[in-house]
Design a protein around this motif. Structure first.
Motif, PDB file in Angstrom:
ATOM      1  N   CYS A 316       0.849  -1.193   0.000  1.00 57.42           N
ATOM      2  CA  CYS A 316       0.000   0.000   0.000  1.00 57.42           C
ATOM      3  C   CYS A 316       0.883   1.242   0.000  1.00 57.42           C
ATOM      4  CB  CYS A 316      -0.904  -0.006   1.246  1.00 57.42           C
ATOM      5  SG  CYS A 316      -1.928   1.471   1.399  1.00 57.42           S
ATOM      6  N   CYS A 318       0.033   4.283   1.021  1.00 53.34           N
ATOM      7  CA  CYS A 318      -0.371   5.354   1.948  1.00 53.34           C
ATOM      8  C   CYS A 318       0.747   5.565   2.971  1.00 53.34           C
ATOM      9  CB  CYS A 318      -1.684   4.980   2.629  1.00 53.34           C
ATOM     10  SG  CYS A 318      -1.504   4.014   4.129  1.00 53.34           S
ATOM     11  N   CYS A 321       1.351   2.834   5.648  1.00 52.09           N
ATOM     12  CA  CYS A 321       1.993   1.582   5.212  1.00 52.09           C
ATOM     13  C   CYS A 321       3.418   1.815   4.744  1.00 52.09           C
ATOM     14  CB  CYS A 321       1.181   0.950   4.100  1.00 52.09           C
ATOM     15  SG  CYS A 321      -0.443   0.454   4.655  1.00 52.09           S
ATOM     16  N   HIS A 347      -5.182   5.400   5.508  1.00 54.54           N
ATOM     17  CA  HIS A 347      -5.081   4.056   4.913  1.00 54.54           C
ATOM     18  C   HIS A 347      -6.443   3.561   4.423  1.00 54.54           C
ATOM     19  CE1 HIS A 347      -4.117  -0.099   4.170  1.00 54.54           C
ATOM     20  NE2 HIS A 347      -5.202  -0.395   4.873  1.00 54.54           N
TER      21      HIS A 347
HETATM   22 ZN   LIG Z   1      -1.984   1.799   3.631  1.00 51.88          ZN
END
Ligand SMILES: [Zn+2]
Ligand SMILES: Nc1nc2cc3nc(NCCc4ccc(C(=O)O)cc4)[nH]c3cc2c(=O)[nH]1
Length: 373
Positions: A316, A318, A321, A347
């Motif tokens: 991910c 974001c 992450c 997230h």
């Molecule tokens: Zn994330």
């Protein structure tokens, strides 16, 4: 070239990019053109009730891929007041969000939030849940408030029929919504690039849903919402209504399912012909420590994460992450640090937008998208 207008949704503008997977020939991917930019559908609208998506900067919401966010007439009319927002340049400027904004019309929020209220033919009289002062929301005042806010998409003023309701209760409620829809449409100031959506009611009764759709189609709205769902009926009954209700609405106009929902609800609704969604789940549950991941929902407060040095999702993009571990998120949420709410929200919004992106791609390729992620 003439500015494309949401008020007309010319068929060629609402390109159905591709026939959806034959198993669910009703799923469709498209583009809605508005004064504030394009909306790629199926679309998920993060909820920004009081002119902010809680714990997010608007530019951060934009990086998640959201094309449009939702605001609430009810909250903004109480504070800071629609006239004040208008004087300050409108909600887009006020909250620094230049893309499309959809505002709910307030009836649903009055019934779920305000104390002491009275429903009359004219509208709903209620006391503010903040200081008890008296207000009235009507088709005319709700439509004017949404104009003052500068909403890209204005919702008609409706009555959300509670669940369960008897056939008689649902019938009279739907008929009130039809009369209010007519008044909302008359009060709408039609401008290129702006639109107003009607909201059909009728609870779980298919003949009432049909009558509601016929009444609203006559008013030629730029789009149509299916109201009166996600009110406690459960997924099975909601899908039972969605097995036929979207087909009652014009195929070349957006269909918006209000208040939905979890990933599985969204997938099932897209497969039944829905184009737009809004739900507090990614933001509210994020703040409560629930993260949506491809491995399922992670309750980050669970002690098994207190020394888990891995991200929520390794691929991910974001900030949560990319730069942090579940152990850190576990800690932040446990000690109620604001950064915890920010990262979990970011997230989840990214997760929901990735889900919508994958659904749009699968539809465009005519592939099945039964994956429940
Ligand atoms: Zn994330
Ligand atoms: N004007 C109008 N607005 C609506 C908003 C809605 N929102 C829902 N459902 C929200 C469900 C909902 C509520 C809370 C949480 C949570 O706290 O996680 C999740 C989902 N159903 C809704 C129906 C209507 C409707 O007919 N008319």
């Amino acid at each position: 070239e003439k500015e494309v207008s949401i008020t007309k949704f010319p068929a060629d503008e609402r390109k159905i990019i591709a026939k959806a997977h034959d198993k669910y020939k009703k799923a469709r991917a498209g583009i809605i053109n508005t004064r504030h930019g394009q909306i790629h559908t199926p679309a998920f609208m993060p909820v920004g009730t009081k002119g902010t998506v809680k714990a997010m900067l608007p530019e951060s919401v934009q990086t998640t891929g959201a094309d449009i966010i939702l605001g609430n007439t009810y909250h903004l009319m109480l504070q800071p007041g629609a006239k004040r927002v208008f004087k300050l340049g409108g909600l887009h400027k006020f909250m620094n969000w230049s893309k499309p904004l959809l505002t709910d019309s307030g009836g649903f929020q009055v019934m779920s939030l305000s104390k002491l209220r009275k429903i009359t033919e004219e509208g709903v009289i209620f006391n503010s849940h903040i200081d008890g002062s008296k207000f009235m929301l009507s088709p005319e005042s709700s439509t004017e408030i949404q104009y003052l806010l500068g909403s890209t998409i204005t919702m008609a003023f409706d009555e959300c029929t509670p669940y369960p309701s008897t056939y008689e209760q649902a019938k009279s409620s739907m008929e009130l919504t039809s009369r209010w829809a007519k008044r909302s449409r008359k009060a709408f100031y039609s401008r290129d690039g702006y639109g107003q959506f009607g909201i059909i009611q009728g609870s779980i009764y298919n003949d009432l849903r049909l009558k509601s759709a016929l009444d609203l189609i006559e008013l030629d709205f730029e789009g149509y919402a299916i109201g009166g769902l996600a009110v406690g009926e459960g997924q099975e009954l909601m899908f039972k209504v969605l097995d036929y209700a979207p087909d009652l609405l014009p195929i070349n106009k957006p269909r918006y399912l209000m208040g939905v929902g979890k990933p599985a609800d969204i997938i099932g609704a897209v497969q039944r012909g829905i184009d737009m969604f809004d739900c507090v789940i990614p933001t509210r549950s994020g703040r409560n420590g629930q993260a949506f991941t491809k491995y399922g929902v992670v309750n980050i407060r669970n002690s098994k994460y207190k020394e888990d040095n891995t991200p929520l999702e390794e691929d991910c993009l974001c900030p949560a992450c990319k730069n942090y571990t579940k152990a850190y998120l576990h800690y932040l949420v446990k000690v109620k640090e604001i950064l915890g709410a920010m990262l979990m929200t970011w997230h989840n919004l990214m997760y929901f937008q990735k889900l919508m992106l994958r659904i749009r791609e699968y539809i465009a390729q005519g592939k099945d998208f039964d994956f429940i992620s």
